[in-house]
Enzyme design. Sequence first.
Site, short mmCIF file in Angstrom:
data_model
loop_
_atom_site.label_atom_id
_atom_site.label_comp_id
_atom_site.label_asym_id
_atom_site.label_seq_id
_atom_site.Cartn_x
_atom_site.Cartn_y
_atom_site.Cartn_z
N LYS A 165 0.83 -1.21 0.00
CA LYS A 165 0.00 0.00 0.00
C LYS A 165 0.86 1.26 0.00
CE LYS A 165 -3.52 -2.73 0.41
NZ LYS A 165 -4.33 -3.09 -0.76
N LYS A 271 -13.26 -8.28 -6.12
CA LYS A 271 -13.66 -8.50 -4.72
C LYS A 271 -15.13 -8.92 -4.70
CE LYS A 271 -10.35 -5.59 -2.33
NZ LYS A 271 -9.55 -4.63 -3.11
#
Length: 373
Positions: A165, A271
């Site tokens: 990230k 997702k």
Amino acid sequence: MKIERIDLFQADLPYSGGIYTLSGGREFHAFDASIVRMETACGLEGWGESTPFGSSYIAAHALGVRAGIAEIAPHLIGEDPRQVERLYDVMDTVLAGHLHARTALDVAAWDILGKATALPCWMLLGGSTGRRMPVMSSIPADTPERMRQNVSRHRDRGYRGHSVKIGALDREGGPALDAARIEASLADRQPGEFYLVDANGGLTPETALRLLTLLPTGLDFVLEAPCASWRETLSLRSRCRVPVILDELMQADTDLAQAIALDACDGIGLKISKAGGLTPGRRQRDMARAAGLTLSVQDTVGSTIAFAAIAHLGQTVPERHLRCILDCRDMVTTQLAEFEAPVADGGVLAPDAPGLGLTVNRAELGDPVASWT
Ligand SMILES: [Mg+2]
């Protein structure tokens, strides 16, 4: 076969690493899970989960999940859960959008379909590749050295993919800090590893281009979700020298159709709760494959129940297209079910048990917060 009862449970899932930091200074300590139990008149039960990543990741939040389920659930009583596309048609007529709320209901229906046919969901979704799926870590934004250590810890536990990230604001260090994070995270790279540098929409085209300019050439990674909007993403895409993966912008299957038409990406983060469950997830899998895109099959976050859906859909994606799956079990300290799919020999294999193959821990769930009959 008819749905006779739907129960809704709530559970708190603390983040296993203490504090999870995303671009833009967003911090998360725990996640609020909504769990659905669907029961048929003949006594079969199915389970599904929807756990948003807080309320600032995408347009989904836990109270909204439960409000959406309350809106939809009464209309599903009496429907046949095995006809998953028809059940989805009913959801379409009852509540527009709110894919995250539909997910727990849709996945529970797939679990029942599997139990009714005595087949695992992966079989009903098209069949297993038989290959252990590589799992990806989720490495929160941190100092470069701590991120390098975090990647190393996951590598030691068998993780082959790493979602690193980034997305520092200028006052936090900006593109220079992000470049250092990427270099540190990739510093000990091993053969066969795969790196997704994920900004979670935290960059502008300007900061993304500055970041890429600061990086040495020869670093092998894909840039995931660099920008928050389509306009920014398309602008960057036309000037970007690394593959672009879309995640937060990729929600409904219509988003994927648009991305393919615009050639906006080289892969997607699929997702389950973002897509709206296994029914649209299956469709996105096929669209991505037809367009030559790679996929990571994931969820926003979640317990073992969410992971089971990931594992069954991921198991059906050909090796050439499947980058990795997210083992969301690893991100939270509370598991709500047993699921026989350990990380071993480089990955995860979905189990052969009917449906999702879960044994839910009812004591952990407590009493339902709502029920419909
Ligand atoms: Mg992502």
